[in-house]
Design a protein around this motif. Structure first.
Motif, PDB file in Angstrom:
ATOM      1  N   THR A   1      41.610  58.347 -42.437  1.00  0.00           N
ATOM      2  CA  THR A   1      42.819  59.025 -42.575  1.00  0.00           C
ATOM      3  C   THR A   1      42.749  60.183 -41.784  1.00  0.00           C
ATOM      4  OG1 THR A   1      42.209  60.219 -44.704  1.00  0.00           O
ATOM      5  CG2 THR A   1      43.465  58.335 -44.819  1.00  0.00           C
ATOM      6  N   THR A   2      41.755  61.103 -41.755  1.00  0.00           N
ATOM      7  CA  THR A   2      41.709  62.275 -40.966  1.00  0.00           C
ATOM      8  C   THR A   2      41.777  62.036 -39.533  1.00  0.00           C
ATOM      9  OG1 THR A   2      40.224  63.380 -42.743  1.00  0.00           O
ATOM     10  CG2 THR A   2      40.091  64.053 -40.244  1.00  0.00           C
ATOM     11  N   ALA A   3      41.048  60.960 -39.003  1.00  0.00           N
ATOM     12  CA  ALA A   3      41.037  60.589 -37.492  1.00  0.00           C
ATOM     13  C   ALA A   3      42.496  60.232 -37.447  1.00  0.00           C
ATOM     14  CB  ALA A   3      40.154  59.570 -37.010  1.00  0.00           C
ATOM     15  N   GLU A   4      43.221  59.273 -37.913  1.00  0.00           N
ATOM     16  CA  GLU A   4      44.216  58.752 -37.613  1.00  0.00           C
ATOM     17  C   GLU A   4      45.342  59.796 -37.652  1.00  0.00           C
ATOM     18  OE1 GLU A   4      47.004  56.190 -36.684  1.00  0.00           O
ATOM     19  OE2 GLU A   4      45.161  55.522 -37.309  1.00  0.00           O
ATOM     20  N   SER A   5      45.455  60.726 -38.550  1.00  0.00           N
ATOM     21  CA  SER A   5      46.287  61.614 -38.705  1.00  0.00           C
ATOM     22  C   SER A   5      46.120  62.914 -37.639  1.00  0.00           C
ATOM     23  CB  SER A   5      46.130  62.820 -39.880  1.00  0.00           C
ATOM     24  OG  SER A   5      47.172  63.791 -39.880  1.00  0.00           O
ATOM     25  N   LEU A   6      44.983  63.155 -37.358  1.00  0.00           N
ATOM     26  CA  LEU A   6      44.769  64.149 -36.322  1.00  0.00           C
ATOM     27  C   LEU A   6      45.045  63.631 -34.770  1.00  0.00           C
ATOM     28  CD1 LEU A   6      41.930  66.320 -37.549  1.00  0.00           C
ATOM     29  CD2 LEU A   6      44.335  66.937 -37.551  1.00  0.00           C
ATOM     30  N   THR A   7      44.573  62.334 -34.585  1.00  0.00           N
ATOM     31  CA  THR A   7      44.896  61.705 -33.137  1.00  0.00           C
ATOM     32  C   THR A   7      46.332  61.528 -32.938  1.00  0.00           C
ATOM     33  OG1 THR A   7      42.632  60.560 -33.525  1.00  0.00           O
ATOM     34  CG2 THR A   7      44.317  59.508 -32.059  1.00  0.00           C
ATOM     35  N   GLN A   8      47.174  60.972 -33.956  1.00  0.00           N
ATOM     36  CA  GLN A   8      48.695  60.930 -33.770  1.00  0.00           C
ATOM     37  C   GLN A   8      49.341  62.421 -33.475  1.00  0.00           C
ATOM     38  OE1 GLN A   8      49.701  57.788 -33.913  1.00  0.00           O
ATOM     39  NE2 GLN A   8      51.768  58.794 -33.193  1.00  0.00           N
ATOM     40  N   SER A   9      48.946  63.266 -34.151  1.00  0.00           N
ATOM     41  CA  SER A   9      49.334  64.486 -34.066  1.00  0.00           C
ATOM     42  C   SER A   9      49.021  64.871 -32.614  1.00  0.00           C
ATOM     43  CB  SER A   9      48.850  65.642 -35.156  1.00  0.00           C
ATOM     44  OG  SER A   9      49.321  66.890 -34.812  1.00  0.00           O
ATOM     45  N   LEU A  10      47.865  64.981 -32.339  1.00  0.00           N
ATOM     46  CA  LEU A  10      47.623  65.195 -30.880  1.00  0.00           C
ATOM     47  C   LEU A  10      48.441  64.521 -29.622  1.00  0.00           C
ATOM     48  CD1 LEU A  10      46.016  66.901 -28.860  1.00  0.00           C
ATOM     49  CD2 LEU A  10      44.167  65.379 -29.148  1.00  0.00           C
ATOM     50  N   LEU A  11      48.573  63.203 -30.013  1.00  0.00           N
ATOM     51  CA  LEU A  11      49.252  62.253 -28.970  1.00  0.00           C
ATOM     52  C   LEU A  11      50.649  62.709 -28.876  1.00  0.00           C
ATOM     53  CD1 LEU A  11      47.298  58.878 -29.775  1.00  0.00           C
ATOM     54  CD2 LEU A  11      47.191  60.471 -27.657  1.00  0.00           C
ATOM     55  N   GLU A  12      51.202  63.383 -30.067  1.00  0.00           N
ATOM     56  CA  GLU A  12      52.451  63.805 -29.771  1.00  0.00           C
ATOM     57  C   GLU A  12      52.873  65.191 -29.309  1.00  0.00           C
ATOM     58  OE1 GLU A  12      53.801  63.246 -34.003  1.00  0.00           O
ATOM     59  OE2 GLU A  12      53.726  61.374 -33.777  1.00  0.00           O
ATOM     60  N   SER A  13      51.633  65.940 -29.120  1.00  0.00           N
ATOM     61  CA  SER A  13      51.938  67.335 -28.445  1.00  0.00           C
ATOM     62  C   SER A  13      52.251  67.078 -27.020  1.00  0.00           C
ATOM     63  CB  SER A  13      50.431  67.853 -28.916  1.00  0.00           C
ATOM     64  OG  SER A  13      49.668  67.505 -27.618  1.00  0.00           O
ATOM     65  N   ARG A  14      52.862  68.030 -26.618  1.00  0.00           N
ATOM     66  CA  ARG A  14      53.494  67.965 -25.288  1.00  0.00           C
ATOM     67  C   ARG A  14      52.389  68.180 -24.075  1.00  0.00           C
ATOM     68  NH1 ARG A  14      54.994  73.569 -23.040  1.00  0.00           N
ATOM     69  NH2 ARG A  14      54.056  74.896 -24.310  1.00  0.00           N
ATOM     70  N   TYR A  15      51.370  68.495 -24.613  1.00  0.00           N
ATOM     71  CA  TYR A  15      50.209  68.687 -23.505  1.00  0.00           C
ATOM     72  C   TYR A  15      49.546  67.310 -23.112  1.00  0.00           C
ATOM     73  CZ  TYR A  15      50.515  73.565 -24.238  1.00  0.00           C
ATOM     74  OH  TYR A  15      51.398  74.921 -24.336  1.00  0.00           O
ATOM     75  N   ILE A  16      49.678  66.297 -24.055  1.00  0.00           N
ATOM     76  CA  ILE A  16      49.377  65.021 -23.849  1.00  0.00           C
ATOM     77  C   ILE A  16      50.585  64.185 -23.554  1.00  0.00           C
ATOM     78  CG2 ILE A  16      48.266  63.100 -25.080  1.00  0.00           C
ATOM     79  CD1 ILE A  16      46.380  65.483 -24.750  1.00  0.00           C
ATOM     80  N   THR A  17      51.631  64.151 -24.111  1.00  0.00           N
ATOM     81  CA  THR A  17      52.591  63.322 -23.666  1.00  0.00           C
ATOM     82  C   THR A  17      53.641  63.754 -22.511  1.00  0.00           C
ATOM     83  OG1 THR A  17      54.311  64.385 -25.142  1.00  0.00           O
ATOM     84  CG2 THR A  17      53.017  62.657 -26.232  1.00  0.00           C
TER      85      THR A  17
END
Length: 197
Positions: free
Chosen positions: A51-67
């Motif tokens: 759940t930690t990996a899923e939550s933090l990965t999803q949050s990072l992928l939604e950040s403007r620096y990645i998207t």
């Protein structure tokens, strides 16, 4: 001295007892669901990792620096520091996050400290095999990801309460600016077993 009849009875009873005992010690191994919720103890477990990996990965992928990037940014994932009272395999956390980010197709990863030695060995081997080739410098990461795992444990006569906080940051290594940060919080409460904690 035992009579023949007594000897036969003793051997039969011993054989029967050994058979029963060996049958009792046989392990019944079966496969479980790797995604099922694991609640064996209040320690950091497989469900917490997932759940930690899923939550933090999803949050990072939604950040403007990645998207919002035109190209897939080059990222280096640093070790997550374990600041808890228990052993937590933080490499398992970073590996799971790396796999999820790579599967997203939105980032590229550069070798981290744990495998830079292997990369250097491969480069040296390749250079020796093609001696007239110019040695190319390694690329710098556009971002690095760092993190920490912390915990607070409280217990009284009736319950034990364990709180975990896994926090991660996306940092620009050129100027040290923190561009993204998020956390995953987990709380586990257990009742006191009959024989203490």
């Amino acid at each position: 001295m035992l009579t023949t009849k007594e000897l036969i009875i003793t051997l039969s009873a011993s054989t029967l007892l050994l058979g029963i005992l060996s049958g009792c010690s046989t392990n019944n191994v079966k496969y479980g669901d790797a995604k099922a919720v694991e609640t064996v103890t209040a320690d950091f477990g497989s469900t917490d990792l997932q759940t930690t990996a899923e939550s933090l990965t999803q949050s990072l992928l939604e950040s403007r620096y990645i998207t919002k990037g035109q190209n897939q940014p080059k990222v280096r994932l640093r070790t997550v520091n374990n600041l808890t009272y228990e052993h937590i395999d933080t490499k398992a956390i970073t590996d799971k996050i790396r796999i999820k980010l790579l599967k997203s197709g939105q980032v590229r990863f550069l070798a981290d400290k744990s495998n830079l030695g292997d990369v250097k060995d491969e480069r040296d081997f390749t250079e020796a095999a093609t001696a007239n080739r110019v040695n190319q410098p390694m690329e710098d990461a556009e971002y690095i990801i760092t993190g920490n795992v912390r915990s607070i444990k409280k217990a009284n006569d009736d319950i034990k309460d364990v709180y975990y906080n896994v926090s991660m940051e996306l940092v620009n290594p050129q100027n040290g600016e923190i561009l993204w940060a998020d956390e995953k919080e987990i709380r586990k409460v257990t009742s006191k077993p009959s024989l203490g904690w």
